[in-house]
Design a protein around this motif. Structure first.
Motif, mmCIF file in Angstrom:
data_model
loop_
_atom_site.group_PDB
_atom_site.id
_atom_site.type_symbol
_atom_site.label_atom_id
_atom_site.label_comp_id
_atom_site.label_asym_id
_atom_site.label_seq_id
_atom_site.Cartn_x
_atom_site.Cartn_y
_atom_site.Cartn_z
ATOM 1 N N MET A 25 36.877 32.184 62.331
ATOM 2 C CA MET A 25 36.448 31.268 61.284
ATOM 3 C C MET A 25 35.408 31.996 60.445
ATOM 4 S SD MET A 25 35.002 27.371 61.642
ATOM 5 C CE MET A 25 33.946 27.808 62.986
ATOM 6 N N GLY A 26 35.418 31.743 59.140
ATOM 7 C CA GLY A 26 34.456 32.402 58.285
ATOM 8 C C GLY A 26 34.225 31.665 56.988
ATOM 9 N N LYS A 27 33.261 32.179 56.238
ATOM 10 C CA LYS A 27 32.911 31.609 54.939
ATOM 11 C C LYS A 27 33.321 32.602 53.866
ATOM 12 C CE LYS A 27 29.018 29.927 52.254
ATOM 13 N NZ LYS A 27 27.576 29.745 52.216
ATOM 14 N N VAL A 28 33.996 32.116 52.835
ATOM 15 C CA VAL A 28 34.440 32.973 51.740
ATOM 16 C C VAL A 28 33.235 33.293 50.860
ATOM 17 C CG1 VAL A 28 35.971 33.160 49.745
ATOM 18 C CG2 VAL A 28 36.751 31.974 51.797
ATOM 19 N N ILE A 29 32.951 34.583 50.709
ATOM 20 C CA ILE A 29 31.805 35.045 49.922
ATOM 21 C C ILE A 29 32.220 35.373 48.491
ATOM 22 C CG2 ILE A 29 29.987 36.794 49.793
ATOM 23 C CD1 ILE A 29 29.754 34.873 52.198
ATOM 24 N N ALA A 30 33.389 35.986 48.322
ATOM 25 C CA ALA A 30 33.874 36.358 46.981
ATOM 26 C C ALA A 30 35.402 36.359 46.991
ATOM 27 C CB ALA A 30 33.356 37.739 46.599
ATOM 28 N N VAL A 31 35.993 36.112 45.821
ATOM 29 C CA VAL A 31 37.451 36.102 45.692
ATOM 30 C C VAL A 31 37.873 36.984 44.527
ATOM 31 C CG1 VAL A 31 37.735 33.799 46.688
ATOM 32 C CG2 VAL A 31 37.461 34.041 44.234
ATOM 33 N N GLY A 32 39.097 37.507 44.633
ATOM 34 C CA GLY A 32 39.665 38.292 43.543
ATOM 35 C C GLY A 32 40.124 37.388 42.412
ATOM 36 N N ASP A 33 40.678 37.990 41.364
ATOM 37 C CA ASP A 33 41.065 37.196 40.194
ATOM 38 C C ASP A 33 42.477 36.636 40.261
ATOM 39 O OD1 ASP A 33 42.213 39.646 39.960
ATOM 40 O OD2 ASP A 33 41.537 40.055 37.933
ATOM 41 N N GLY A 34 43.220 36.903 41.324
ATOM 42 C CA GLY A 34 44.527 36.285 41.496
ATOM 43 C C GLY A 34 45.625 37.273 41.809
ATOM 44 N N LEU A 92 52.125 38.296 39.787
ATOM 45 C CA LEU A 92 53.512 37.939 40.055
ATOM 46 C C LEU A 92 54.459 38.984 39.488
ATOM 47 C CD1 LEU A 92 53.233 34.131 39.186
ATOM 48 C CD2 LEU A 92 53.101 35.196 41.445
ATOM 49 N N GLU A 93 55.721 38.888 39.853
ATOM 50 C CA GLU A 93 56.717 39.862 39.395
ATOM 51 C C GLU A 93 56.853 39.884 37.876
ATOM 52 O OE1 GLU A 93 60.455 39.479 41.382
ATOM 53 O OE2 GLU A 93 59.524 39.513 43.353
ATOM 54 N N ASN A 94 56.623 38.747 37.226
ATOM 55 C CA ASN A 94 56.738 38.694 35.761
ATOM 56 C C ASN A 94 55.462 39.138 35.050
ATOM 57 O OD1 ASN A 94 55.019 36.555 36.140
ATOM 58 N ND2 ASN A 94 56.432 34.981 35.424
ATOM 59 N N GLY A 95 54.453 39.591 35.820
ATOM 60 C CA GLY A 95 53.220 40.110 35.236
ATOM 61 C C GLY A 95 52.111 39.093 35.078
ATOM 62 N N GLN A 96 52.402 37.825 35.286
ATOM 63 C CA GLN A 96 51.367 36.793 35.170
ATOM 64 C C GLN A 96 50.515 36.765 36.428
ATOM 65 O OE1 GLN A 96 53.558 33.196 34.453
ATOM 66 N NE2 GLN A 96 53.473 33.468 32.230
ATOM 67 N N LYS A 97 49.286 36.241 36.294
ATOM 68 C CA LYS A 97 48.385 36.116 37.446
ATOM 69 C C LYS A 97 48.386 34.682 37.930
ATOM 70 C CE LYS A 97 45.391 39.943 37.040
ATOM 71 N NZ LYS A 97 44.133 40.482 37.401
ATOM 72 N N GLN A 98 48.533 34.536 39.241
ATOM 73 C CA GLN A 98 48.462 33.233 39.887
ATOM 74 C C GLN A 98 47.089 33.121 40.540
ATOM 75 O OE1 GLN A 98 51.209 32.762 43.094
ATOM 76 N NE2 GLN A 98 50.677 30.640 43.445
ATOM 77 N N PRO A 99 46.283 32.126 40.150
ATOM 78 C CA PRO A 99 44.948 32.001 40.744
ATOM 79 C C PRO A 99 45.028 31.710 42.240
ATOM 80 C CG PRO A 99 45.418 30.151 39.270
ATOM 81 C CD PRO A 99 46.571 31.080 39.193
ATOM 82 N N LEU A 100 43.970 32.086 42.968
ATOM 83 C CA LEU A 100 43.923 31.887 44.410
ATOM 84 C C LEU A 100 43.613 30.430 44.749
ATOM 85 C CD1 LEU A 100 41.966 35.066 45.507
ATOM 86 C CD2 LEU A 100 44.427 34.745 45.342
ATOM 87 N N THR A 101 44.076 30.010 45.916
ATOM 88 C CA THR A 101 43.818 28.652 46.398
ATOM 89 C C THR A 101 42.399 28.539 46.945
ATOM 90 O OG1 THR A 101 46.143 28.441 46.986
ATOM 91 C CG2 THR A 101 44.642 26.846 47.961
ATOM 92 N N VAL A 102 41.950 29.576 47.673
ATOM 93 C CA VAL A 102 40.599 29.552 48.235
ATOM 94 C C VAL A 102 39.582 29.907 47.156
ATOM 95 C CG1 VAL A 102 41.347 30.101 50.567
ATOM 96 C CG2 VAL A 102 40.696 31.940 49.052
ATOM 97 N N VAL A 144 37.087 28.957 56.203
ATOM 98 C CA VAL A 144 38.502 29.216 56.458
ATOM 99 C C VAL A 144 38.751 29.664 57.888
ATOM 100 C CG1 VAL A 144 39.041 29.781 54.062
ATOM 101 C CG2 VAL A 144 38.309 31.595 55.588
ATOM 102 N N LEU A 145 39.969 29.426 58.355
ATOM 103 C CA LEU A 145 40.466 29.983 59.605
ATOM 104 C C LEU A 145 41.426 31.093 59.237
ATOM 105 C CD1 LEU A 145 41.340 26.844 61.762
ATOM 106 C CD2 LEU A 145 39.437 28.411 62.083
ATOM 107 N N PHE A 146 41.361 32.203 59.970
ATOM 108 C CA PHE A 146 42.249 33.324 59.673
ATOM 109 C C PHE A 146 42.791 33.901 60.969
ATOM 110 C CE2 PHE A 146 37.790 34.510 59.330
ATOM 111 C CZ PHE A 146 37.657 35.503 60.284
ATOM 112 N N LEU A 190 38.976 24.765 56.004
ATOM 113 C CA LEU A 190 38.328 23.684 56.752
ATOM 114 C C LEU A 190 37.563 22.799 55.795
ATOM 115 C CD1 LEU A 190 36.954 25.811 59.698
ATOM 116 C CD2 LEU A 190 39.004 24.408 59.688
ATOM 117 N N GLU A 191 37.813 21.499 55.892
ATOM 118 C CA GLU A 191 37.116 20.528 55.038
ATOM 119 C C GLU A 191 36.290 19.601 55.903
ATOM 120 O OE1 GLU A 191 40.285 18.698 52.864
ATOM 121 O OE2 GLU A 191 40.587 20.465 51.615
#
Length: 96
Positions: A37-46, A49-59, A65-67, A94-95
């Motif tokens: 279990m851990g705490k998310v400190i930083a996230v990437g920009d997404g 996808l195969e078509n070149g678009q960026k999909q934002p992260l859920t976290v 989180v559990l990993f 985890l909520e």
């Protein structure tokens, strides 16, 4: 030093579990497993996808989180241990 994960990667700091059981028995360091279990400190920009678009992260930053047990790569920054992992390695948010 500031670290910013790339693409679909996240930076997680493990949350240490209790060192005692409910009955008061102290668990020695040699018998403990690494927390999953851990705490998310930083996230990437997404994710790109195969078509070149960026999909934002859920976290997002601040999520607990559990990993999976062997997920990510361990790194040390100023004496603190962190994990860099892909969002796919996260099993649940985890909520309260």
């Amino acid at each position: 030093m500031k670290i910013r994960p790339l693409h679909d990667r996240i930076l997680v700091q493990r949350i240490e579990e209790e060192q005692r059981t409910e009955s008061g028995i102290i668990i020695p360091d040699t018998a403990k497993e690494k927390p999953i279990m851990g705490k998310v400190i930083a996230v990437g920009d997404g994710r790109v996808l195969e078509n070149g678009q960026k999909q934002p992260l859920t976290v997002k930053e601040g999520d607990k989180v559990l990993f999976s047990k062997y997920a990510g790569t361990e790194i040390k920054i100023k004496g603190e241990e962190y994990l860099i992992m892909r969002e796919d390695d996260v099993l649940a948010i985890l909520e309260d």
